[in-house]
Design an enzyme around this catalytic site. Structure first.
Site, PDB file in Angstrom:
ATOM      1  N   ASP A   1      12.582  32.760  -0.169  1.00 62.19           N
ATOM      2  CA  ASP A   1      11.145  32.991  -0.303  1.00 62.19           C
ATOM      3  C   ASP A   1      10.365  31.819  -0.889  1.00 62.19           C
ATOM      4  O   ASP A   1       9.234  31.979  -1.317  1.00 62.19           O
ATOM      5  CB  ASP A   1      10.889  34.246  -1.134  1.00 62.19           C
ATOM      6  CG  ASP A   1      11.457  34.118  -2.540  1.00 62.19           C
ATOM      7  OD1 ASP A   1      12.097  33.088  -2.835  1.00 62.19           O
ATOM      8  OD2 ASP A   1      11.263  35.044  -3.330  1.00 62.19           O
TER       9      ASP A   1
ATOM     10  N   GLU B   1       2.349  30.348  -9.677  1.00 62.18           N
ATOM     11  CA  GLU B   1       1.553  30.575  -8.476  1.00 62.18           C
ATOM     12  C   GLU B   1       0.443  31.584  -8.718  1.00 62.18           C
ATOM     13  O   GLU B   1       0.595  32.511  -9.512  1.00 62.18           O
ATOM     14  CB  GLU B   1       2.451  31.132  -7.362  1.00 62.18           C
ATOM     15  CG  GLU B   1       3.582  30.216  -6.980  1.00 62.18           C
ATOM     16  CD  GLU B   1       4.510  30.838  -5.967  1.00 62.18           C
ATOM     17  OE1 GLU B   1       5.157  30.077  -5.230  1.00 62.18           O
ATOM     18  OE2 GLU B   1       4.600  32.078  -5.907  1.00 62.18           O
TER      19      GLU B   1
END
Lengths: 362, 362
Positions: free
Chosen positions: B236, B65
């Site tokens: 998450d 990411e």
């Protein structure tokens, strides 16, 4: 099944000086040809890649972008800015660096400068496109815009397409003088002209690599001759164009990644259904490039993340070959991956810290 | 108007060892408190920031990411992976680094490790949220999940909220033994339990920081007692949750950045109109946090780019204070910004390169 081997966490670092040194040792023309070869390989595997448009953060004075791309083996991203007023601070307007990572583990394998490397990969991309789209007998190229990219374009087209003479024009005569001096050092023939029209006349290829961040129409349709290949490099973000819309109607238009080029390329001036072909389709032999010697072909280049992926791969391999670069310890090497604290802890300082941080601090 | 001064191109580099050394010199608790203070400052200027969801590239074995954020002064991004199977290669499952750049020129000012720093900022964020949401008289905290994040959470809640005793549980007893040994070194009181239910019972705060990448319901509604504050750190990413949906119905839910938390947080299990409050609204005094001593409050934390911005700012300032780090020459320093070629050129090798690159290479 045997247990997989432990992997190393080393990240190789290539500074701008490292890359300049590598290019000097290998030869710039050889590096451009090498990157062109990697680009072709990667464009021929187009559908292996997870592609997305760049992620841009705009401010009043410029833009900062992240350009990620990956296949099943490697992940790459480039950080690049665009700040037209940076000359006020004696800074480059475009600065870039990038990372190549291992998809299987997420380990960053390479952190490299990409300012020099981007110039090399942009020229290599132009040459790959021109070899697929231009006539085979090209001998002359107009270079409109004689800035940082121009020498790389000249070298790429001389070595990979056989261009023998370059026609130079820039609104800034000192840029043309700089390019001419560098072409002399390279042993390449050149002529300087007083206008775009004069520089373009009679050329087989026209390369535009201008930097002005405004809607411009540097080439108009009346300048374009049958059989020309147009290599439009500088119209590469919203609001920045180089070709008059009528120029784009003179022949088939090719681009890197259509969703991005419709926003960033000279294509941004055209309706959403204006026809365009992604270059990989031509390289793969799925769609014809040029249909005849008199046709005009247009490569509306904006620079795509996959090109940086190819360039990072090339620089990684060249660094291995030449034994260049340094080690970065970006990631902590943990004996027990669940004990991050243990990497920091040194008894004396940690245990003594109570009292130093008070409730009021938060 | 006088001409702006020339700016320096230096990029400061902080390795994992640099940051560990800085934290040892300053004290870990002091660093957590410092980052908490920077976080509060930045969350109070919430609307100054250009925010977007993270850009994730998924593969079969993990995710990589990029998390960018910026205000008018600084731009930050974090690179972070998540590879649950990395232990097979003796590599951390999560590795991170990041960059802080100057918005006015695009210059990358800091390249830093963020694996250690993320553990510090996550604990600091938990403490900032708990100070706004938990009761004032908290004394005990259950730590469910005793992995890499757990010591940082314990230190943050001891120093910033006054928690005196920690109840430990992990499905892996060796993780609990590691945490207990580290808490001993820190002089913090702990008790280990054989189940989540037993560990949670009677605690003022419950922190979940588990790593399993599956839909889990580690906490169920029948375990939750009046007045508890739940600090849910480990749910998450899409598919990774820790709280049973009924737990989220026990009291008001708070998050960092709603568009991201609805996708990545425990909130992903709830309908799109399930109520949630962004924490900055509570910190700014615009929305009430806890309404009474018997209320249950829930912080559904996922980690947001702004937290890394704050942490990078803190580490940059600490590195300046302590004189730590090294210089990276990521960007070429050019005498003439239009002469990139001149940075590479050394007459001998470049001029001799003709012939080395052949048409066939492309």
């Amino acid at each position: 099944m045997s247990a997989p081997e432990a992997r190393r966490l080393d990240t190789r670092y290539l500074s701008a000086e490292h890359v300049a040194g590598m290019v000097r040792r290998k030869g710039l023309a050889e590096c451009i040809a090498g990157v062109a070869s990697y680009l072709r390989q990667d464009f021929l595997r187009w559908n292996d890649f997870d592609k997305c448009a760049r992620v841009a953060t705009h401010s009043e004075v410029g833009v900062i972008e992240l350009m990620p791309v990956s296949d099943a083996r490697s992940y790459a991203f480039k950080y690049v800015n665009g700040h037209p007023s940076n000359h006020r601070y004696q800074l480059p307007t475009v600065m870039a660096f990038g990372v190549l990572a291992d998809v299987e583990t997420g380990t960053p394998e390479l952190v490299s400068e990409l300012t020099l490397t981007t110039a090399i990969r942009t020229a290599a991309m132009s040459a790959v496109a021109a070899r697929a789209l231009a006539r085979e007998d090209v001998r002359s190229m107009a270079l409109i815009g004689n800035g940082a990219q121009s020498e790389f374009q000249a070298l790429a087209f001389h070595h990979l397409l056989g261009v023998e003479v370059f026609h130079l024009f820039d609104v800034d005569p000192s840029a043309t003088r700089k390019l001419a001096a560098n072409l002399e050092r390279l042993g390449l023939a050149w002529r300087a002209f007083g206008s775009v029209r004069a520089a373009v006349r009679g050329c087989d290829i026209v390369t535009t690599a201008t930097a002005d961040k405004t809607r411009a129409a540097i080439l108009t349709a009346d300048m374009i001759e049958p059989g020309m290949h147009l290599n439009a490099v500088g119209g590469d973000c919203p609001g920045k164009t180089e070709l008059h819309p009528d120029v784009l109607r003179l022949g088939p238009v090719f681009c890197e990644f259509e969703p991005q080029s419709r926003i960033e390329g000279d294509l941004q001036q055209m309706p959403a259904d204006f026809p365009v072909t992604e270059l990989w389709q031509v390289l793969a032999g799925r769609i014809q490039g040029r249909s005849g010697a008199a046709q005009v072909t247009i490569f509306d280049s904006v620079g795509f993340a996959l090109e940086d992926y190819s360039a990072l791969r090339y620089m990684r391999d060249l660094a291995l070959e030449l034994g260049m670069g340094e080690r970065l310890a970006l990631i902590p090497a943990l004996d027990d991956p669940k004990d991050l604290f243990g990497f920091i802890a040194a008894e004396a300082s940690i245990a003594a810290a109570s009292g130093a941080a008070t409730l009021a601090a938060c």
